[in-house]
Scaffold this motif. Structure first.
Motif, mmCIF file in Angstrom:
data_model
loop_
_atom_site.group_PDB
_atom_site.id
_atom_site.type_symbol
_atom_site.label_atom_id
_atom_site.label_comp_id
_atom_site.label_asym_id
_atom_site.label_seq_id
_atom_site.Cartn_x
_atom_site.Cartn_y
_atom_site.Cartn_z
ATOM 1 N N PHE A 236 0.806 -1.226 0.000
ATOM 2 C CA PHE A 236 0.000 0.000 0.000
ATOM 3 C C PHE A 236 0.840 1.277 0.000
ATOM 4 N N THR A 237 1.753 1.423 0.963
ATOM 5 C CA THR A 237 2.429 2.704 1.178
ATOM 6 C C THR A 237 3.181 3.165 -0.064
ATOM 7 N N ASP A 240 0.707 4.368 -2.673
ATOM 8 C CA ASP A 240 0.025 5.615 -2.330
ATOM 9 C C ASP A 240 0.950 6.817 -2.472
ATOM 10 N N GLN A 244 -0.044 6.375 -6.799
ATOM 11 C CA GLN A 244 -1.482 6.482 -6.554
ATOM 12 C C GLN A 244 -2.286 5.476 -7.385
ATOM 13 N N GLY A 245 -1.693 4.339 -7.656
ATOM 14 C CA GLY A 245 -2.388 3.285 -8.394
ATOM 15 C C GLY A 245 -2.183 3.334 -9.894
ATOM 16 N N THR A 252 -2.233 -0.376 -9.051
ATOM 17 C CA THR A 252 -3.230 -0.370 -7.980
ATOM 18 C C THR A 252 -3.271 -1.735 -7.306
ATOM 19 N N HIS A 256 -4.957 -0.601 -1.529
ATOM 20 C CA HIS A 256 -5.039 0.778 -2.022
ATOM 21 C C HIS A 256 -6.450 1.080 -2.518
ATOM 22 N N GLN A 257 -7.063 0.147 -3.213
ATOM 23 C CA GLN A 257 -8.429 0.363 -3.684
ATOM 24 C C GLN A 257 -9.398 0.486 -2.516
ATOM 25 N N VAL A 259 -8.747 1.610 0.544
ATOM 26 C CA VAL A 259 -8.547 2.922 1.178
ATOM 27 C C VAL A 259 -9.129 4.027 0.318
ATOM 28 N N GLN A 260 -8.874 3.976 -0.977
ATOM 29 C CA GLN A 260 -9.415 4.977 -1.894
ATOM 30 C C GLN A 260 -10.936 5.005 -1.835
ATOM 31 N N ARG A 264 -11.682 8.227 0.478
ATOM 32 C CA ARG A 264 -11.696 9.319 -0.493
ATOM 33 C C ARG A 264 -12.998 9.371 -1.278
#
Length: 297
Positions: A236-237, A240, A244-245, A252, A256-257, A259-260, A264
């Motif tokens: 993830f880190t 991000d 950003q994917g 991605t 990450h998906q 969290v997005q 967001r």
């Protein structure tokens, strides 16, 4: 059992629960309860900020997930990342451990150097490599200088063909030192008498490694296999901070998906469904690995 013995056992039990209590409380507050809430939210239409109360929608989020192309792309990216990182990182870490396990002068300096990236924040490491990967960054300058200007390096993080390999290279470099320490602890549990006997018999270094070192490291390599795989699936880190994917969802990941989507886009219920599927995925992979690496009688 006498009354004094029974009283002593009770005091020891109370002391044990008192010492276990704070850790158990934190585990319940930050693991068990959030996991339970995520499981419940996955079957609702809850949003992070909404004037309407959540409603039960059954399997709608999971049906949507099955039709989500971004999710399947994230799953493929994670599988690709894990398939490359697990053997590459574990092999590099083992090689480093074999080097620093030698009784030579100055070996502690190299142990510190190899471990230094591990104690550096992943955000800091990601930012550092982000500057290195730029079109006019250090890596491309080295390529340009090494080829006398004949080869121009790619735009590493903005090209779908090179973005994930660039993330893999950085991730292996950052985490290899941690697993080097685990390998090293395993190497130092092997009795030196075995190597002395092998040397007297004229056994080569490769034969010693294959017949003594590698079989003796079985519990250590099982641990490393599981830990690296779980870390790879939880990528993830780096994503991000660095991509950003992108580009075009080429980097991605499932985490990450989630969290997005959850923070967001504020779709808490859909993010919970993604997290639940991710939990099941990690559980299955870990179980398969433990089965394949079990002690066979």
């Amino acid at each position: 059992m006498t009354a004094n013995t029974l009283s002593m056992h009770r005091r020891e039990a109370r002391m044990g629960w008192a010492m276990l209590g704070p850790g158990l409380l934190l585990l319940i507050l930050f693991v068990v309860i959030p996991a339970g809430l995520a499981f419940g939210l996955a079957f609702t239409n809850a949003r992070l900020i909404s004037p309407y109360p959540p409603q039960f929608v059954g399997l709608d989020n999971f049906i949507r997930l099955a039709e989500d192309e971004t999710f399947w792309r994230a799953l493929a990216n994670v599988a690709y990342f894990a398939a490359v990182v697990v053997p590459l990182q574990s092999g590099l870490a083992l090689g480093m451990a074999l080097l620093v396990n030698a009784r030579v002068r100055g070996v502690n300096f190299f142990r510190t150097v190899y471990f230094l990236p591990v104690v550096t924040s992943m955000v800091v490491v990601s930012l550092l490599w982000l500057f290195m990967y730029r079109q006019e960054g250090l890596l491309n300058e080295v390529i340009r200088a090494g080829t006398f200007g004949l080869v121009e390096g790619p735009d590493w993080l903005n090209d779908p063909a090179t973005a994930m390999p660039a993330i893999i290279l950085m991730s292996v470099w950052q985490a290899a030192g941690f697993h080097m320490i685990i390998w090293l602890s395993g190497l130092q549990t092997i009795p030196g008498d075995l190597y002395e006997a092998a040397a007297l018999d004229g056994v080569s270094n490769w034969q010693r490694f294959w017949s003594i070192t590698w079989p003796s490291l079985r519990p250590t390599r099982n641990l490393i296999l599981v830990t690296i795989t779980i870390q790879a699936l939880s990528l993830f880190t780096q994503i991000d901070v660095m991509t950003q994917g992108g580009p075009l969802d080429s980097t991605t990941t499932i985490v990450h998906q989630a969290v997005q989507t959850g923070f967001r886009q504020q779709e808490t219920s859909y993010a919970s469904a993604i997290s639940l599927v991710f939990f099941v995925l990690v559980l299955i992979v870990s179980s398969v690995q433990r089965y394949l690496t079990r002690e066979k009688s």
